[in-house]
Motif scaffolding. Structure first.
Motif, PDB file in Angstrom:
ATOM      1  N   LEU A   1       0.859  -1.182   0.000  1.00  0.00           N
ATOM      2  CA  LEU A   1       0.000   0.000   0.000  1.00  0.00           C
ATOM      3  C   LEU A   1       0.894   1.231   0.000  1.00  0.00           C
ATOM      4  CD1 LEU A   1      -2.876  -0.662   2.590  1.00  0.00           C
ATOM      5  CD2 LEU A   1      -3.124  -0.340   0.124  1.00  0.00           C
ATOM      6  N   ARG A   2       0.338   2.313  -0.530  1.00  0.00           N
ATOM      7  CA  ARG A   2       1.073   3.573  -0.572  1.00  0.00           C
ATOM      8  C   ARG A   2       0.213   4.640   0.083  1.00  0.00           C
ATOM      9  NH1 ARG A   2       5.259   5.334  -3.938  1.00  0.00           N
ATOM     10  NH2 ARG A   2       5.324   7.572  -4.403  1.00  0.00           N
ATOM     11  N   LEU A   3       0.725   5.207   1.160  1.00  0.00           N
ATOM     12  CA  LEU A   3       0.036   6.287   1.862  1.00  0.00           C
ATOM     13  C   LEU A   3       0.622   7.627   1.441  1.00  0.00           C
ATOM     14  CD1 LEU A   3      -0.154   4.863   5.504  1.00  0.00           C
ATOM     15  CD2 LEU A   3      -1.709   4.474   3.575  1.00  0.00           C
ATOM     16  N   SER A   4      -0.234   8.617   1.319  1.00  0.00           N
ATOM     17  CA  SER A   4       0.218   9.967   1.006  1.00  0.00           C
ATOM     18  C   SER A   4      -0.326  10.946   2.031  1.00  0.00           C
ATOM     19  CB  SER A   4      -0.251  10.378  -0.393  1.00  0.00           C
ATOM     20  OG  SER A   4       0.392   9.625  -1.383  1.00  0.00           O
ATOM     21  N   CYS A   5       0.409  12.007   2.230  1.00  0.00           N
ATOM     22  CA  CYS A   5      -0.002  13.063   3.154  1.00  0.00           C
ATOM     23  C   CYS A   5       0.263  14.400   2.468  1.00  0.00           C
ATOM     24  CB  CYS A   5       0.767  12.956   4.455  1.00  0.00           C
ATOM     25  SG  CYS A   5       0.488  14.302   5.627  1.00  0.00           S
ATOM     26  N   ALA A   6      -0.779  15.172   2.309  1.00  0.00           N
ATOM     27  CA  ALA A   6      -0.662  16.495   1.699  1.00  0.00           C
ATOM     28  C   ALA A   6      -0.656  17.550   2.798  1.00  0.00           C
ATOM     29  CB  ALA A   6      -1.822  16.735   0.746  1.00  0.00           C
ATOM     30  N   ALA A   7       0.312  18.440   2.733  1.00  0.00           N
ATOM     31  CA  ALA A   7       0.466  19.471   3.760  1.00  0.00           C
ATOM     32  C   ALA A   7       0.198  20.847   3.185  1.00  0.00           C
ATOM     33  CB  ALA A   7       1.873  19.417   4.344  1.00  0.00           C
TER      34      ALA A   7
ATOM     35  N   GLY B   1      -0.150  25.276   4.614  1.00  0.00           N
ATOM     36  CA  GLY B   1      -0.152  26.260   5.682  1.00  0.00           C
ATOM     37  C   GLY B   1       1.211  26.737   6.149  1.00  0.00           C
ATOM     38  N   ARG B   2       2.262  26.103   5.704  1.00  0.00           N
ATOM     39  CA  ARG B   2       3.599  26.505   6.133  1.00  0.00           C
ATOM     40  C   ARG B   2       4.589  25.984   5.104  1.00  0.00           C
ATOM     41  NH1 ARG B   2       6.217  25.435  12.172  1.00  0.00           N
ATOM     42  NH2 ARG B   2       8.382  25.749  11.607  1.00  0.00           N
ATOM     43  N   THR B   3       5.751  26.600   5.045  1.00  0.00           N
ATOM     44  CA  THR B   3       6.758  26.150   4.086  1.00  0.00           C
ATOM     45  C   THR B   3       7.103  24.684   4.329  1.00  0.00           C
ATOM     46  OG1 THR B   3       7.679  28.370   3.982  1.00  0.00           O
ATOM     47  CG2 THR B   3       9.044  26.566   3.165  1.00  0.00           C
ATOM     48  N   PHE B   4       6.696  23.846   3.400  1.00  0.00           N
ATOM     49  CA  PHE B   4       6.795  22.406   3.596  1.00  0.00           C
ATOM     50  C   PHE B   4       8.230  21.958   3.793  1.00  0.00           C
ATOM     51  CE2 PHE B   4       5.310  18.176   3.468  1.00  0.00           C
ATOM     52  CZ  PHE B   4       6.177  17.430   2.691  1.00  0.00           C
ATOM     53  N   SER B   5       9.150  22.545   3.054  1.00  0.00           N
ATOM     54  CA  SER B   5      10.539  22.090   3.115  1.00  0.00           C
ATOM     55  C   SER B   5      11.170  22.324   4.486  1.00  0.00           C
ATOM     56  CB  SER B   5      11.367  22.790   2.032  1.00  0.00           C
ATOM     57  OG  SER B   5      11.323  24.191   2.208  1.00  0.00           O
ATOM     58  N   SER B   6      10.587  23.179   5.306  1.00  0.00           N
ATOM     59  CA  SER B   6      11.133  23.451   6.636  1.00  0.00           C
ATOM     60  C   SER B   6      10.623  22.465   7.691  1.00  0.00           C
ATOM     61  CB  SER B   6      10.746  24.866   7.077  1.00  0.00           C
ATOM     62  OG  SER B   6       9.352  24.948   7.359  1.00  0.00           O
TER      63      SER B   6
ATOM     64  N   THR C   1       9.197   2.575   2.980  1.00  0.00           N
ATOM     65  CA  THR C   1      10.045   3.665   2.509  1.00  0.00           C
ATOM     66  C   THR C   1       9.281   4.982   2.620  1.00  0.00           C
ATOM     67  OG1 THR C   1      11.178   2.207   0.949  1.00  0.00           O
ATOM     68  CG2 THR C   1      11.390   4.585   0.605  1.00  0.00           C
ATOM     69  N   ILE C   2       9.883   5.937   3.311  1.00  0.00           N
ATOM     70  CA  ILE C   2       9.298   7.272   3.406  1.00  0.00           C
ATOM     71  C   ILE C   2      10.013   8.184   2.418  1.00  0.00           C
ATOM     72  CG2 ILE C   2      10.839   7.994   5.296  1.00  0.00           C
ATOM     73  CD1 ILE C   2       8.502   9.638   6.426  1.00  0.00           C
ATOM     74  N   SER C   3       9.251   9.039   1.763  1.00  0.00           N
ATOM     75  CA  SER C   3       9.847   9.991   0.829  1.00  0.00           C
ATOM     76  C   SER C   3       9.025  11.275   0.850  1.00  0.00           C
ATOM     77  CB  SER C   3       9.890   9.410  -0.588  1.00  0.00           C
ATOM     78  OG  SER C   3       8.585   9.095  -1.047  1.00  0.00           O
ATOM     79  N   ARG C   4       9.615  12.335   0.337  1.00  0.00           N
ATOM     80  CA  ARG C   4       8.905  13.605   0.306  1.00  0.00           C
ATOM     81  C   ARG C   4       9.144  14.313  -1.010  1.00  0.00           C
ATOM     82  NH1 ARG C   4      10.814  16.864   5.235  1.00  0.00           N
ATOM     83  NH2 ARG C   4       9.521  18.531   4.319  1.00  0.00           N
ATOM     84  N   ASP C   5       8.162  15.090  -1.410  1.00  0.00           N
ATOM     85  CA  ASP C   5       8.275  15.918  -2.608  1.00  0.00           C
ATOM     86  C   ASP C   5       7.999  17.354  -2.180  1.00  0.00           C
ATOM     87  OD1 ASP C   5       7.998  17.281  -5.010  1.00  0.00           O
ATOM     88  OD2 ASP C   5       7.028  15.603  -6.019  1.00  0.00           O
ATOM     89  N   ASN C   6       9.058  18.132  -2.061  1.00  0.00           N
ATOM     90  CA  ASN C   6       8.907  19.511  -1.589  1.00  0.00           C
ATOM     91  C   ASN C   6       8.257  20.422  -2.626  1.00  0.00           C
ATOM     92  OD1 ASN C   6      10.027  18.861   0.876  1.00  0.00           O
ATOM     93  ND2 ASN C   6      12.096  19.482   0.286  1.00  0.00           N
ATOM     94  N   THR C   7       8.169  19.977  -3.863  1.00  0.00           N
ATOM     95  CA  THR C   7       7.492  20.786  -4.881  1.00  0.00           C
ATOM     96  C   THR C   7       5.983  20.565  -4.841  1.00  0.00           C
ATOM     97  OG1 THR C   7       7.645  19.103  -6.615  1.00  0.00           O
ATOM     98  CG2 THR C   7       9.516  20.596  -6.359  1.00  0.00           C
ATOM     99  N   LYS C   8       5.562  19.418  -4.294  1.00  0.00           N
ATOM    100  CA  LYS C   8       4.137  19.097  -4.224  1.00  0.00           C
ATOM    101  C   LYS C   8       3.608  19.115  -2.790  1.00  0.00           C
ATOM    102  CE  LYS C   8       4.165  16.241  -8.389  1.00  0.00           C
ATOM    103  NZ  LYS C   8       3.880  14.895  -8.959  1.00  0.00           N
TER     104      LYS C   8
END
Length: 121
Positions: A18-24, A26-31, A66-73
């Motif tokens: 399974l693949r979980l996603s979390c959309a953030a 309200g604040r600069t995500f990259s920080s 595996t955790i990953s992040r996309d700072n552009t999205k």
């Protein structure tokens, strides 16, 4: 303030993925330090994984998740492979500022509503 919305939970057989996603928002995500936690019925919420510039995993999921992040999205993803029945829980996305990889739920300031993951045997 940070708003977090999880998606991607569901029912899967043991050994599946399974693949979980979390959309953030309200604040600069990259920080943000982003984390995933889970809570099974009758158990305390437990750390699964966290990411900032690097990632850190609980021993119980290392090599399978595996955790990953996309700072552009402004999203963080948890790819879960080789799932086991004991992975069944509500999975929560969490966030806080800083640069360390925090592993305690009390260290996180913002939480999503959770998404159910059920692994059948």
């Amino acid at each position: 303030q940070v708003q977090l919305v999880e998606s991607g939970g569901g029912l899967v057989q043991a050994g599946g993925s399974l693949r979980l996603s979390c959309a953030a928002s309200g604040r600069t995500f990259s920080s943000l330090v982003m984390g995933w936690f889970r809570q099974a019925p009758g158990k305390e919420r437990e750390f699964v994984a966290a990411i900032r510039w690097s990632a850190y995993y609980a021993d119980s999921v290392k090599g399978r998740f595996t955790i990953s992040r996309d700072n552009t999205k402004n999203t963080v993803t948890l790819q879960m492979n080789s799932l086991k029945p004991e992975d069944t829980a509500v999975y929560y996305c969490a966030a806080r500022g800083g640069s360390s990889l925090y592993t305690l739920s009390a260290q996180y300031d913002y939480w999503g509503q959770g998404t159910q993951v059920t692994v059948s045997s």
